[in-house]
Design a protein around this motif. Structure first.
Motif, PDB file in Angstrom:
ATOM      1  N   ALA A   1     -14.542   3.393  30.864  1.00 33.37           N
ATOM      2  CA  ALA A   1     -13.679   2.378  31.927  1.00 33.37           C
ATOM      3  C   ALA A   1     -14.939   2.645  33.241  1.00 33.37           C
ATOM      4  CB  ALA A   1     -12.546   2.902  32.662  1.00 33.37           C
ATOM      5  N   GLN A   2     -15.112   1.562  34.085  1.00 33.26           N
ATOM      6  CA  GLN A   2     -15.850   1.629  35.052  1.00 33.26           C
ATOM      7  C   GLN A   2     -15.407   0.894  36.339  1.00 33.26           C
ATOM      8  OE1 GLN A   2     -17.910  -1.032  36.441  1.00 33.26           O
ATOM      9  NE2 GLN A   2     -17.610  -2.538  34.501  1.00 33.26           N
ATOM     10  N   ASP A   3     -15.392   1.405  37.400  1.00 31.25           N
ATOM     11  CA  ASP A   3     -14.850   0.773  38.637  1.00 31.25           C
ATOM     12  C   ASP A   3     -15.977   0.233  39.727  1.00 31.25           C
ATOM     13  OD1 ASP A   3     -13.781   3.854  40.326  1.00 31.25           O
ATOM     14  OD2 ASP A   3     -15.591   3.157  39.908  1.00 31.25           O
ATOM     15  N   MET A   4     -16.878  -0.078  38.961  1.00 29.86           N
ATOM     16  CA  MET A   4     -18.258  -0.387  39.869  1.00 29.86           C
ATOM     17  C   MET A   4     -18.477  -1.934  39.956  1.00 29.86           C
ATOM     18  SD  MET A   4     -20.354   2.888  39.556  1.00 29.86           S
ATOM     19  CE  MET A   4     -20.144   3.125  37.781  1.00 29.86           C
ATOM     20  N   ASN A   5     -17.376  -2.797  39.197  1.00 31.76           N
ATOM     21  CA  ASN A   5     -17.773  -3.873  38.962  1.00 31.76           C
ATOM     22  C   ASN A   5     -19.088  -4.568  38.218  1.00 31.76           C
ATOM     23  OD1 ASN A   5     -16.372  -6.773  39.249  1.00 31.76           O
ATOM     24  ND2 ASN A   5     -17.783  -7.044  40.844  1.00 31.76           N
TER      25      ASN A   5
ATOM     26  N   LEU B   1     -28.814   3.579  21.471  1.00 30.74           N
ATOM     27  CA  LEU B   1     -27.974   2.421  21.798  1.00 30.74           C
ATOM     28  C   LEU B   1     -27.214   1.987  20.658  1.00 30.74           C
ATOM     29  CD1 LEU B   1     -27.073   0.776  24.198  1.00 30.74           C
ATOM     30  CD2 LEU B   1     -28.731  -1.288  23.535  1.00 30.74           C
ATOM     31  N   ILE B   2     -25.935   2.035  20.589  1.00 29.97           N
ATOM     32  CA  ILE B   2     -25.029   1.479  19.567  1.00 29.97           C
ATOM     33  C   ILE B   2     -24.864   0.049  19.846  1.00 29.97           C
ATOM     34  CG2 ILE B   2     -22.870   1.808  18.473  1.00 29.97           C
ATOM     35  CD1 ILE B   2     -23.019   4.637  19.704  1.00 29.97           C
ATOM     36  N   HIS B   3     -23.952  -0.240  20.975  1.00 30.37           N
ATOM     37  CA  HIS B   3     -23.613  -1.564  21.359  1.00 30.37           C
ATOM     38  C   HIS B   3     -23.858  -1.807  22.728  1.00 30.37           C
ATOM     39  CE1 HIS B   3     -22.187  -3.494  17.265  1.00 30.37           C
ATOM     40  NE2 HIS B   3     -21.565  -2.004  17.173  1.00 30.37           N
ATOM     41  N   TYR B   4     -23.963  -2.953  23.347  1.00 34.76           N
ATOM     42  CA  TYR B   4     -23.784  -3.182  24.629  1.00 34.76           C
ATOM     43  C   TYR B   4     -23.054  -4.589  24.852  1.00 34.76           C
ATOM     44  CZ  TYR B   4     -27.786  -6.230  23.982  1.00 34.76           C
ATOM     45  OH  TYR B   4     -28.838  -7.169  23.480  1.00 34.76           O
ATOM     46  N   SER B   5     -22.781  -4.732  26.236  1.00 39.18           N
ATOM     47  CA  SER B   5     -22.149  -5.863  26.768  1.00 39.18           C
ATOM     48  C   SER B   5     -22.764  -6.211  27.946  1.00 39.18           C
ATOM     49  CB  SER B   5     -20.696  -5.604  26.862  1.00 39.18           C
ATOM     50  OG  SER B   5     -19.981  -6.668  27.746  1.00 39.18           O
ATOM     51  N   VAL B   6     -22.839  -7.669  28.080  1.00 33.61           N
ATOM     52  CA  VAL B   6     -23.435  -8.284  29.528  1.00 33.61           C
ATOM     53  C   VAL B   6     -22.433  -8.729  30.391  1.00 33.61           C
ATOM     54  CG1 VAL B   6     -25.901  -8.478  28.197  1.00 33.61           C
ATOM     55  CG2 VAL B   6     -24.286 -10.371  28.522  1.00 33.61           C
ATOM     56  N   GLY B   7     -21.268  -8.771  29.922  1.00 37.20           N
ATOM     57  CA  GLY B   7     -20.036  -9.393  30.774  1.00 37.20           C
ATOM     58  C   GLY B   7     -18.977  -9.106  29.884  1.00 37.20           C
ATOM     59  N   GLU B   8     -17.610  -9.574  30.619  1.00 32.51           N
ATOM     60  CA  GLU B   8     -16.445  -9.808  29.755  1.00 32.51           C
ATOM     61  C   GLU B   8     -16.670 -10.742  28.802  1.00 32.51           C
ATOM     62  OE1 GLU B   8     -13.396 -10.150  32.731  1.00 32.51           O
ATOM     63  OE2 GLU B   8     -12.102 -11.296  31.318  1.00 32.51           O
TER      64      GLU B   8
ATOM     65  N   LYS C   1     -11.635  -6.587  29.184  1.00 28.43           N
ATOM     66  CA  LYS C   1     -11.542  -6.680  30.644  1.00 28.43           C
ATOM     67  C   LYS C   1     -13.107  -6.292  30.943  1.00 28.43           C
ATOM     68  CE  LYS C   1      -7.074  -5.772  31.038  1.00 28.43           C
ATOM     69  NZ  LYS C   1      -5.731  -4.814  31.811  1.00 28.43           N
ATOM     70  N   LYS C   2     -13.545  -6.871  32.225  1.00 21.97           N
ATOM     71  CA  LYS C   2     -14.812  -6.265  32.789  1.00 21.97           C
ATOM     72  C   LYS C   2     -15.074  -5.045  33.013  1.00 21.97           C
ATOM     73  CE  LYS C   2     -17.910  -7.574  36.221  1.00 21.97           C
ATOM     74  NZ  LYS C   2     -18.274  -8.379  37.759  1.00 21.97           N
ATOM     75  N   GLN C   3     -13.918  -4.201  33.131  1.00 20.25           N
ATOM     76  CA  GLN C   3     -13.999  -2.679  33.445  1.00 20.25           C
ATOM     77  C   GLN C   3     -13.842  -2.082  32.361  1.00 20.25           C
ATOM     78  OE1 GLN C   3     -11.541  -4.668  34.517  1.00 20.25           O
ATOM     79  NE2 GLN C   3      -9.658  -3.769  34.910  1.00 20.25           N
ATOM     80  N   ASN C   4     -13.610  -2.542  31.147  1.00 17.17           N
ATOM     81  CA  ASN C   4     -13.592  -1.704  30.082  1.00 17.17           C
ATOM     82  C   ASN C   4     -14.474  -1.994  28.950  1.00 17.17           C
ATOM     83  OD1 ASN C   4     -11.344  -0.260  31.324  1.00 17.17           O
ATOM     84  ND2 ASN C   4      -9.783  -1.355  30.292  1.00 17.17           N
ATOM     85  N   PHE C   5     -14.774  -0.862  28.205  1.00 18.94           N
ATOM     86  CA  PHE C   5     -15.609  -1.208  26.973  1.00 18.94           C
ATOM     87  C   PHE C   5     -15.182  -0.196  26.015  1.00 18.94           C
ATOM     88  CE2 PHE C   5     -18.782  -3.174  24.631  1.00 18.94           C
ATOM     89  CZ  PHE C   5     -20.020  -2.523  24.498  1.00 18.94           C
ATOM     90  N   LEU C   6     -14.728  -0.733  24.788  1.00 19.18           N
ATOM     91  CA  LEU C   6     -14.092   0.093  23.920  1.00 19.18           C
ATOM     92  C   LEU C   6     -15.112   0.392  22.495  1.00 19.18           C
ATOM     93  CD1 LEU C   6     -11.750  -0.712  25.433  1.00 19.18           C
ATOM     94  CD2 LEU C   6     -10.500  -0.664  23.392  1.00 19.18           C
ATOM     95  N   LEU C   7     -15.247   1.545  22.113  1.00 22.04           N
ATOM     96  CA  LEU C   7     -16.005   1.626  21.070  1.00 22.04           C
ATOM     97  C   LEU C   7     -15.187   2.311  19.877  1.00 22.04           C
ATOM     98  CD1 LEU C   7     -18.944   2.117  19.453  1.00 22.04           C
ATOM     99  CD2 LEU C   7     -18.725   4.523  20.281  1.00 22.04           C
ATOM    100  N   GLY C   8     -15.307   1.323  18.588  1.00 19.29           N
ATOM    101  CA  GLY C   8     -14.260   1.656  17.470  1.00 19.29           C
ATOM    102  C   GLY C   8     -14.934   2.230  16.415  1.00 19.29           C
TER     103      GLY C   8
END
Lengths: 116, 113
Positions: free
Chosen positions: B24-28, B45-52, B70-77
């Protein structure tokens, strides 16, 4: 092929002396960024310094400076007046834009030990 | 301002078990990344995201899935953990500007037995 190469797995430096950590990179992009991070034994990644590919002056942040030689594709980190607290792992990284997105590529790191 | 947080900090799994790591990040920040760090290999690098709602594969994506609902969360499973996935996992976020550094979470130490 390695895009970021750090050829020094380990380095020793005497306290209060300066030390240079080597980093070479490989990219065909004109616009890229170069970063150095410190990872102490506690494990967190700490940002130290940034150099943009278009920056003509070498970046400096306190005791850290980045010796940027664009033609040689090198971005060496210079730590002046080493302190015991500088003992850590140091990673060089490059940010490049591929397929419209930014990715960061890391070297394998250099472990620095500062001797009292 | 917490920056980037990761949950959990440590975990031990048995081979075949599944788990989800939360970042989780709170820096938008638009960009978020998952890395693994293994001795002598730096961060990969495993995976990445450029936006919600977007995700993309990195250098070592096999055996992992991600979601950015959600923009603030990035889940790795990890659907079926393997001993080769024993590692330290770092999440990072970054803004879209070229001079932006990545901001890292504290890391998750995962051991798969």
């Amino acid at each position: 092929a390695q895009k970021i190469t750090q050829t020094q797995p380990g380095m020793f430096v005497q306290e209060k002396e300066a030390v240079t950590l080597d980093c070479t990179y490989d990219t065909s992009d004109q616009s890229y960024g170069l970063f150095w991070y410190k990872q102490p034994s506690s494990g967190e990644m700490i940002f130290l310094i940034y150099q943009g590919s278009y920056d003509e002056q070498n970046a400096t942040e306190g005791r850290y400076s980045l010796n940027f030689q664009k033609a040689r594709k090198s971005a060496n980190l210079v730590i002046s007046a080493s302190q015991l607290g500088d003992s850590a792992m140091y990673f060089c990284a490059m940010r490049e834009r591929t397929s419209g997105t930014y990715k960061y590529i890391f070297g394998t790191g250099t472990r620095l030990k500062v001797l009292a | 301002n917490a920056g980037v947080t990761q949950t959990p900090k440590f975990r031990v799994l048995k081979t075949g078990q599944s788990m989800t790591l939360l970042c989780a990040q709170d820096m938008n920040h638009e960009y978020m990344y998952w890395y693994r760090q293994d001795p002598g290999m730096g961060l990969r690098l495993i995976h990445y995201s450029v936006g919600e709602g977007t995700t993309a594969k990195g250098e070592v994506p096999d055996g992992y899935n991600v979601s950015r609902l959600k923009k603030q969360n990035f889940l790795l499973g990890l659907e079926s953990a393997a001993p080769s996935q024993t590692s330290v996992y770092f999440c990072a976020s970054a803004g879209p500007i070229g001079t932006d550094t990545q901001y890292f979470g504290p890391g998750t130490r995962l051991t798969v037995l």
